[in-house]
Design an enzyme around this catalytic site. Structure first.
Site, mmCIF file in Angstrom:
data_model
loop_
_atom_site.group_PDB
_atom_site.id
_atom_site.type_symbol
_atom_site.label_atom_id
_atom_site.label_comp_id
_atom_site.label_asym_id
_atom_site.label_seq_id
_atom_site.Cartn_x
_atom_site.Cartn_y
_atom_site.Cartn_z
ATOM 1 C CG ASP A 35 60.347 34.808 51.632
ATOM 2 O OD1 ASP A 35 60.492 36.032 51.767
ATOM 3 O OD2 ASP A 35 59.608 34.124 52.365
ATOM 4 N N GLY A 122 59.739 34.777 65.270
ATOM 5 C CA GLY A 122 60.341 34.791 63.949
ATOM 6 C C GLY A 122 61.055 33.505 63.593
ATOM 7 C CB SER A 126 52.739 30.166 61.625
ATOM 8 O OG SER A 126 53.687 30.789 60.768
ATOM 9 C CG ASP A 170 59.104 31.214 57.055
ATOM 10 O OD1 ASP A 170 60.274 31.501 56.745
ATOM 11 O OD2 ASP A 170 58.344 31.981 57.667
#
Length: 385
Positions: A35, A122, A126, A170
């Protein structure tokens, strides 16, 4: 769940809540450490996630409470918010800071968070907290930001407020996830395609190593720097902006430009992994789980030996999966250094798989992993609509 959380809100704040929001976690099916190199990833939202129960107050104070942590904070409205140690509430504080910087200072709020994503695993706990906070602020105060703008703001929180040099995958997956779909996302242009992810007679097994991984303190930022070094070396003769602007065939012609052996390995993983994502999208769309599984194993092998972000715990999980004929493929997912692995296992075999894997892992590592199955779910949303 909503009723229970509303009761907890009333217990904590002595008043009734106004609204409840949910944001999922995510797993990345394939395309790791891509990413921030402008390539393709294939994440999906999962059904585990973060709930936020909230009510505005007239005190000009943001009150952060969680059912997962004893730590809490009361933060007055200000023009410049600051990170406080490594507490969980830094993530929503960072989001509020982003809104304030864009001239959309939200008013005071009583906020109660609850999540069932294993912290440090993982699975993007967050990003889930960031996105659910941003979505709620945008909704409650009519700020008018698009979902993509919220994603970019939450990435800025991670990079600038928290201090982790992560990419946008994410937050994007958490915001834009769709039920029974994987997102084929171009991290450079943010163009994406929802790929059918009908797992048929397979289930997505998520295996938590139960080794705590603190991303900001890991070698994650070091890998980002190494990729920048590799890119600079290739730019001596190639007009590219990201490592993933070239394919494996082109890389083989120019790899000699990278003198450092370690830096060369990092670049090779990134470029080959990007090619694997393209093949994996075709395999998944065709329900070719054998081909998809082999690409998963190849991905893990590259992350283990070329990118060196795996570890004994993750490797033990994948090693076991290779011995189980009812498992099509497995790999670490997320940044590595602990966290989770994923596997495609036959649904009817899942209980046996889970039991035997836990026993094998305990023999190898000394304690058991957590093994559970997840569905592919929708992205962030209000639960009051």
């Amino acid at each position: 769940m909503i009723a229970r959380l509303q009761q907890e809100f009333e217990r904590v704040f002595y008043s009734q809540s106004l609204k409840t929001y949910f944001s999922p976690g995510r797993v990345n099916l394939i395309g790791e450490h891509i990413d921030y190199n402008g390539g393709l990833v294939m994440p999906c939202a999962i059904t585990q996630g973060t709930w936020l129960v909230v009510k505005p107050n007239n005190d000009g104070i943001f009150r952060f409470r969680s059912l997962n942590f004893d730590d809490h904070a009361d933060v007055p409205m200000t023009a410049n918010y600051r990170k406080n140690g490594s507490f969980w509430y830094n993530y929503p504080v960072g989001v509020i800071d982003q809104f304030a910087k864009k001239g959309r200072q939200p008013g005071g709020l009583d906020m109660l968070f609850y999540g069932n994503i294993p912290i440090g695993s993982g699975l993007s706990s967050s990003a889930s907290i960031e996105i659910v906070t941003a979505f709620a602020l945008n909704d409650l105060f009519g700020c008018g930001f698009s979902k993509l703008e919220l994603v970019k703001m939450c990435k800025a929180v991670e990079n600038d407020f928290i201090g982790v040099s992560s990419g946008i995958m994410d937050q994007f997956a958490v915001a834009f996830g769709q039920k029974d779909k994987a997102l084929l996302l171009n991290c450079d242009t943010l163009a994406y395609e929802a790929v059918d992810a009908n797992l048929g007679d397979h289930v997505l097994a998520i295996i938590n190593t139960n080794k705590l991984r603190k991303l900001a303190e890991s070698k994650y930022n070091e890998r980002v720097h190494e990729c920048k070094q590799a890119l600079a070396a290739l730019q001596q003769e190639l007009d590219i902006h990201n490592l993933c602007d070239i394919d494996t065939e082109t890389y083989q012609k120019y790899r000699h430009l990278i003198a450092d052996e370690v830096i060369e390995k990092r670049a090779r993983h990134v470029i080959e992994e990007n090619d694997r994502v393209k093949l994996a999208a075709k395999a998944l769309a065709a329900n070719d789980f054998a081909a998809f599984g082999q690409l998963m194993y190849a991905s893990h092998n590259s992350l283990q030996y070329l990118y060196e972000v795996s570890g004994p715990e993750l490797d033990a999980i994948v090693d076991y999966c290779k011995t189980d004929k009812q498992v099509s493929g497995a790999r670490m997912t997320g940044a590595g250094f602990g966290g989770c692995a994923i596997a495609l296992a036959k649904t009817e075999h899942f209980d046996i798989f889970s039991k035997q894997l836990r026993a094998y892992y305990k023999d190898e590592i000394g304690y058991e992993p957590s093994v559970y199955q997840s569905l592919i779910g929708d992205g962030v949303r209000s639960l009051n609509d």
